[in-house]
Design an enzyme around this catalytic site. Structure first.
Site, PDB file in Angstrom:
ATOM      1  N   HIS A 120      -0.972   1.807 -13.145  1.00 13.99           N
ATOM      2  CA  HIS A 120      -0.487   2.847 -13.899  1.00 13.99           C
ATOM      3  C   HIS A 120       0.499   3.851 -13.002  1.00 13.99           C
ATOM      4  O   HIS A 120       0.297   3.819 -11.777  1.00 13.99           O
ATOM      5  CB  HIS A 120      -1.658   3.760 -14.402  1.00 13.99           C
ATOM      6  CG  HIS A 120      -2.422   4.375 -13.081  1.00 13.99           C
ATOM      7  ND1 HIS A 120      -1.909   5.532 -12.548  1.00 13.99           N
ATOM      8  CD2 HIS A 120      -3.386   3.822 -12.399  1.00 13.99           C
ATOM      9  CE1 HIS A 120      -2.976   5.628 -11.596  1.00 13.99           C
ATOM     10  NE2 HIS A 120      -3.790   4.612 -11.570  1.00 13.99           N
ATOM     11  N   ASP A 121       1.411   4.256 -13.777  1.00 13.19           N
ATOM     12  CA  ASP A 121       2.275   5.313 -13.112  1.00 13.19           C
ATOM     13  C   ASP A 121       3.312   4.563 -11.737  1.00 13.19           C
ATOM     14  O   ASP A 121       3.852   5.386 -11.015  1.00 13.19           O
ATOM     15  CB  ASP A 121       1.652   6.383 -12.607  1.00 13.19           C
ATOM     16  CG  ASP A 121       0.741   7.379 -13.633  1.00 13.19           C
ATOM     17  OD1 ASP A 121       1.614   7.692 -14.748  1.00 13.19           O
ATOM     18  OD2 ASP A 121      -0.395   7.231 -13.631  1.00 13.19           O
ATOM     19  N   GLY A 138      -2.098   1.936  -8.312  1.00 11.69           N
ATOM     20  CA  GLY A 138      -1.255   2.970  -9.015  1.00 11.69           C
ATOM     21  C   GLY A 138      -0.413   3.691  -8.128  1.00 11.69           C
ATOM     22  O   GLY A 138      -0.394   3.912  -7.190  1.00 11.69           O
TER      23      GLY A 138
END
Length: 256
Positions: A120-121, A138
């Site tokens: 994520h991200d 992440g």
């Protein structure tokens, strides 16, 4: 006109461009956007929040814009952006963002090899080559033209500079500055990525300039002193400024 296998599921609210090929047993969720001229081989999953450009080839088992593997995720409305002309090989997984940034972003013209994962991200640039089974936690940033070999493990919040080469099997929890080779165990600076820079048209003079910058940077026990040595002794070309900016802004510190 799109070619969609009768064995595929495409949600009626998914937005598809033109000339896409959707193979059997693919699944395309709602709140997804797919550009033109993409090829989805069999068993590809395009999850909620995907924003995929044009000219990509996605191989069996890939799952894009997956729910983040983050216990802080509370179902917020986030997305995963993927650019154009990427080769996304078998069983690649890319998570969508969380409330932290809201978006996971992958650029264009990348080769993402089998079974690798982008969490994520993350923010990934373009013209990357990432090897089999490499994993990024992440909020990792990878700048353009990096080559990251197979079975590499990258800690969350790390940053990887442009034109680097990372040895297969490496693991690291600090930033890897641009233009270098990183390898050995534990991972450390292993010289300038000479072959890679020459292949990308860097002159011998510029390569020597970059080499001298790292000699000065690593000659001091304190990185700030090394940066001052660079500023006092070298012409500040855009490439040298990139090194200075990268190192100066590093939150996790750079490999030594």
């Amino acid at each position: 006109m799109n070619q969609i296998s009768p064995l595929a599921f495409v949600h009626p609210e998914a937005q598809l461009g033109d000339n896409n090929i959707i193979g059997p047993f693919c699944y395309i969720d709602h709140n997804t956007v797919l550009g033109n001229d993409n090829v989805l081989q069999n068993n590809v999953t395009i999850n909620y929040g995907a924003r995929i450009g044009s000219g990509n080839e996605i191989f069996p088992g890939a799952s894009l814009s997956t729910k983040p593997q983050d216990l802080k995720f509370r179902g917020e409305d986030t997305i995963c952006e993927i650019g154009d002309n990427n080769s996304i090989r078998e069983n690649v997984t890319i998570s969508r963002g969380t409330a932290s940034k809201g978006t996971t972003r992958v650029g264009s013209n990348n080769l993402l090899m089998e079974n690798m994962h982008i969490a994520h991200d993350c923010i990934f640039g373009s013209n990357l080559i990432i090897g089999n089974s490499t994993k990024f936690a992440g909020e990792v940033t990878v700048d353009d033209n990096a080559i990251i070999s197979a079975v590499v493990l990258c800690h969350q919040f790390c940053k990887i500079g442009s034109y680097v080469m990372i040895q297969g099997g490496s693991r690291f929890s600090q930033d890897i500055p641009p233009y270098i080779i990183a390898g050995k165990e534990p991972i450390r600076y292993a010289g300038i990525n000479l072959v890679g820079l020459r292949r990308h048209g860097f002159s011998n003079e510029l390569i020597q300039h970059i080499h001298e910058a790292y000699r000065l940077l690593y000659s001091k026990g304190i990185i700030a002193e090394g940066i001052n040595e660079i500023r006092n002794n070298l012409q500040i070309t855009p490439e040298i400024q990139y090194i200075i900016d990268f190192v100066s802004s590093s939150n996790r510190g750079i490999i030594r």
